[in-house]
Enzyme design. Structure first.
Site, mmCIF file in Angstrom:
data_model
loop_
_atom_site.group_PDB
_atom_site.id
_atom_site.type_symbol
_atom_site.label_atom_id
_atom_site.label_comp_id
_atom_site.label_asym_id
_atom_site.label_seq_id
_atom_site.Cartn_x
_atom_site.Cartn_y
_atom_site.Cartn_z
ATOM 1 N N LYS A 268 0.870 -1.177 0.000
ATOM 2 C CA LYS A 268 0.000 0.000 0.000
ATOM 3 C C LYS A 268 0.908 1.229 0.000
ATOM 4 C CE LYS A 268 -4.495 0.959 0.457
ATOM 5 N NZ LYS A 268 -5.645 0.282 -0.123
ATOM 6 N N GLY B 155 -25.599 2.120 1.667
ATOM 7 C CA GLY B 155 -24.644 2.637 0.688
ATOM 8 C C GLY B 155 -24.950 2.023 -0.659
ATOM 9 N N GLY C 206 -23.808 2.965 -3.754
ATOM 10 C CA GLY C 206 -22.893 3.549 -4.732
ATOM 11 C C GLY C 206 -22.568 2.518 -5.797
ATOM 12 N N HIS C 207 -21.321 2.521 -6.227
ATOM 13 C CA HIS C 207 -20.904 1.630 -7.324
ATOM 14 C C HIS C 207 -21.161 0.161 -7.007
ATOM 15 C CE1 HIS C 207 -18.674 5.277 -8.411
ATOM 16 N NE2 HIS C 207 -18.827 4.831 -9.631
ATOM 17 N N VAL C 208 -20.799 -0.261 -5.808
ATOM 18 C CA VAL C 208 -20.975 -1.673 -5.452
ATOM 19 C C VAL C 208 -22.417 -1.935 -5.019
ATOM 20 C CG1 VAL C 208 -20.236 -3.544 -3.920
ATOM 21 C CG2 VAL C 208 -18.561 -1.871 -4.718
HETATM 22 P P1 NAD Z 1 -19.059 4.566 -3.612
HETATM 23 O O1 NAD Z 1 -18.383 5.787 -3.156
HETATM 24 O O2 NAD Z 1 -19.403 4.415 -5.068
HETATM 25 O O3 NAD Z 1 -20.428 4.369 -2.796
HETATM 26 C C1 NAD Z 1 -20.543 4.587 -1.453
HETATM 27 C C2 NAD Z 1 -21.961 5.049 -1.205
HETATM 28 O O4 NAD Z 1 -22.139 5.145 0.216
HETATM 29 C C3 NAD Z 1 -22.281 6.416 -1.796
HETATM 30 O O5 NAD Z 1 -23.485 6.359 -2.524
HETATM 31 C C4 NAD Z 1 -22.382 7.328 -0.577
HETATM 32 O O6 NAD Z 1 -23.317 8.372 -0.760
HETATM 33 C C5 NAD Z 1 -22.831 6.356 0.495
HETATM 34 N N1 NAD Z 1 -22.520 6.762 1.860
HETATM 35 C C6 NAD Z 1 -21.430 7.407 2.331
HETATM 36 N N2 NAD Z 1 -21.530 7.603 3.661
HETATM 37 C C7 NAD Z 1 -22.696 7.060 4.025
HETATM 38 C C8 NAD Z 1 -23.370 6.936 5.266
HETATM 39 N N3 NAD Z 1 -22.849 7.426 6.390
HETATM 40 N N4 NAD Z 1 -24.573 6.304 5.280
HETATM 41 C C9 NAD Z 1 -25.116 5.819 4.150
HETATM 42 N N5 NAD Z 1 -24.534 5.912 2.957
HETATM 43 C C10 NAD Z 1 -23.341 6.521 2.887
HETATM 44 O O7 NAD Z 1 -18.166 3.349 -3.100
HETATM 45 P P2 NAD Z 1 -18.174 1.857 -3.655
HETATM 46 O O8 NAD Z 1 -17.126 1.734 -4.710
HETATM 47 O O9 NAD Z 1 -19.548 1.432 -3.945
HETATM 48 O O10 NAD Z 1 -17.619 1.074 -2.375
HETATM 49 C C11 NAD Z 1 -18.444 0.841 -1.266
HETATM 50 C C12 NAD Z 1 -17.617 0.284 -0.111
HETATM 51 O O11 NAD Z 1 -17.006 -0.931 -0.517
HETATM 52 C C13 NAD Z 1 -16.477 1.203 0.329
HETATM 53 O O12 NAD Z 1 -16.313 1.066 1.704
HETATM 54 C C14 NAD Z 1 -15.268 0.631 -0.388
HETATM 55 O O13 NAD Z 1 -14.068 0.884 0.316
HETATM 56 C C15 NAD Z 1 -15.588 -0.847 -0.366
HETATM 57 N N6 NAD Z 1 -14.962 -1.590 -1.465
HETATM 58 C C16 NAD Z 1 -15.235 -1.253 -2.748
HETATM 59 C C17 NAD Z 1 -14.643 -1.979 -3.800
HETATM 60 C C18 NAD Z 1 -14.956 -1.644 -5.226
HETATM 61 O O14 NAD Z 1 -14.655 -2.467 -6.098
HETATM 62 N N7 NAD Z 1 -15.540 -0.504 -5.519
HETATM 63 C C19 NAD Z 1 -13.792 -3.046 -3.505
HETATM 64 C C20 NAD Z 1 -13.547 -3.385 -2.170
HETATM 65 C C21 NAD Z 1 -14.134 -2.638 -1.155
#
Ligand code: NAD
Length: 367
Positions: free
Chosen positions: A93, A193, A195-197
């Site tokens: 990292k 949450g 978002g993307h995932v």
């Molecule tokens: P993202 O930023 O696209 O989505 C996160 C969502 O959570 C957003 O819509 C945001 O508005 C919402 N959010 C933020 N704070 C919040 C709260 N207090 N209450 C409710 N909603 C809230 O992120 P992502 O890429 O979807 O990733 C989601 C999680 O998964 C993150 O913790 C990330 O570290 C983890 N993760 C993601 C990946 C990946 O491939 N994208 C891989 C491993 C881990």
């Protein structure tokens, strides 16, 4: 993996190396460049399985020690994540110290790329907090050792669909362990949450006939996802009191804590967010006492690192998804290990990670 207990004197004499000794980190590189203002730390935890890979985080740390502690913790986490995911990568990292909005420039990123390059592939970087795929393109001007590039540059693009698929299959394995079959049809699932995932997970769940509740701080996201998937919005102050079967944290870490554990009525916790347990050794045990099955986050969300791994081999999304599907068996097997050994699931996941590294270290030692 060997863990060392150290005294105050050890730390006073060797503040950096003593910290490295705690979890047996291999190498830490401090990077400085006065011209661009770059101050960065690259931590390589373990390269037994392959080159270390992990994102670069840019953060305005209060001091260097905070940055060092973070990069050591995160790089170690990557070792375990890749090991349990069955891919040939080690854990690394990087952190860049400073406010990304104020000091991030092309020159700073390219200087950082030169430092990454100087490690000759022992550390491969990727996106993390406050770093974008455009930043990766800039770093890539100075080094080949970058992953998570956009698709139009031959990269793997957004890993989220693969991560979400891994979460979905992991949830099915958790259902099998809890209810004897892995169907999620009719199960009440809270996705925090979207978002993307989270959104892709909602899609999988809806298609399987689960009853999906959603929560997000973005009203826009809530409106969009609720309409598209007929999911039900639940307010933040009510969501942990809801009568649900599964809680899927997909927003931020530390949501499994004293407060939520006192309220959650679910049988399973399984989601994408990193570091879901506020205090691993406390809440990782408490979940079990509450008869909640906790699917360890770094096992569940390994789809992201799996996706990037296939980028290094010449990207093919089908292969990445095929590998992510194995998260089902990994999750189920770790539950069996936890039961057999009478240990919490988070600890079983750590043991699985360590066992693979120790086994491969032994074959590497054969002449
Ligand atoms: P993202 O930023 O696209 O989505 C996160 C969502 O959570 C957003 O819509 C945001 O508005 C919402 N959010 C933020 N704070 C919040 C709260 N207090 N209450 C409710 N909603 C809230 O992120 P992502 O890429 O979807 O990733 C989601 C999680 O998964 C993150 O913790 C990330 O570290 C983890 N993760 C993601 C990946 C990946 O491939 N994208 C891989 C491993 C881990």
């Amino acid at each position: 993996m060997e863990v060392k207990e150290l005294s105050k004197t050890d730390f006073a004499k060797n503040p950096v190396i003593a910290q490295m000794m705690i979890n047996n980190h291999e190498q830490v590189v401090f990077c400085n460049d006065n011209a661009t203002g770059l101050k960065a730390i690259i931590a390589i935890h373990n390269t037994v399985l392959g080159p270390s890979l992990g994102g670069t985080r840019m953060w305005n740390y209060n001091n260097e020690l905070e940055a060092l502690t973070d990069v050591l913790r995160l790089s170690r986490g990557m070792t375990y994540k890749s090991s349990v995911a069955g891919i040939n990568l080690g854990g690394g990292k990087a952190v860049i110290i400073g406010d990304s909005k104020k000091i991030k420039t092309e020159a700073l990123l390219r200087r950082f790329g030169k430092f990454v390059d100087s490690l000759g592939g022992k550390y491969i970087t990727a996106e993390d907090v406050a770093m974008s795929s455009r930043d990766m393109e800039i770093i890539h001007m100075e080094t080949e050792h970058v992953s998570g590039l956009p698709e139009n540059m031959g990269g793997s693009g957004d890993p989220s669909p693969v991560t979400a698929y891994g979460v979905y299959v992991s949830m099915k394995a958790s259902a099998k362990e809890t209810w004897g079959n892995d169907s999620l049809s009719g199960k009440k699932v809270l996705v925090q949450g979207i978002g993307h995932v989270g959104e892709v997970l909602v899609d999988h769940l809806t298609k399987e006939g689960a009853k999906v509740y959603i929560n997000d701080i973005s009203e826009e996201r809530v409106k969009e996802v609720a309409n598209k998937y007929k999911a039900e919005f639940v307010a933040a102050d009510k969501m942990f009191d809801l009568d649900i079967d599964i809680y899927a944290p997909c927003a931020l870490g530390a949501t499994v804590n004293d407060d939520t554990l006192g309220r959650l009525k679910c049988k399973i916790i399984c989601g994408a967010a990193n570091n879901q347990l506020a205090e691993e050794t406390i809440h990782g045990v408490e979940v079990g006492k509450k008869r909640i099955l906790y699917a360890p986050d770094f096992v569940v969300n390994a789809g992201g690192i799996i996706n990037v791994y296939y980028e290094l081999e010449g990207y093919n999304r089908e292969r990445a998804l095929g590998h992510a599907e194995k998260i089902y068996d990994t999750t189920f097997n770790l539950f069996q290990l936890a039961k057999k050994e009478g240990i919490p699931t988070y600890l079983a996941a750590n043991r699985l990670g360590e066992q693979r590294i120790e086994a491969i270290a032994r074959i590497n030692a054969v002449l």
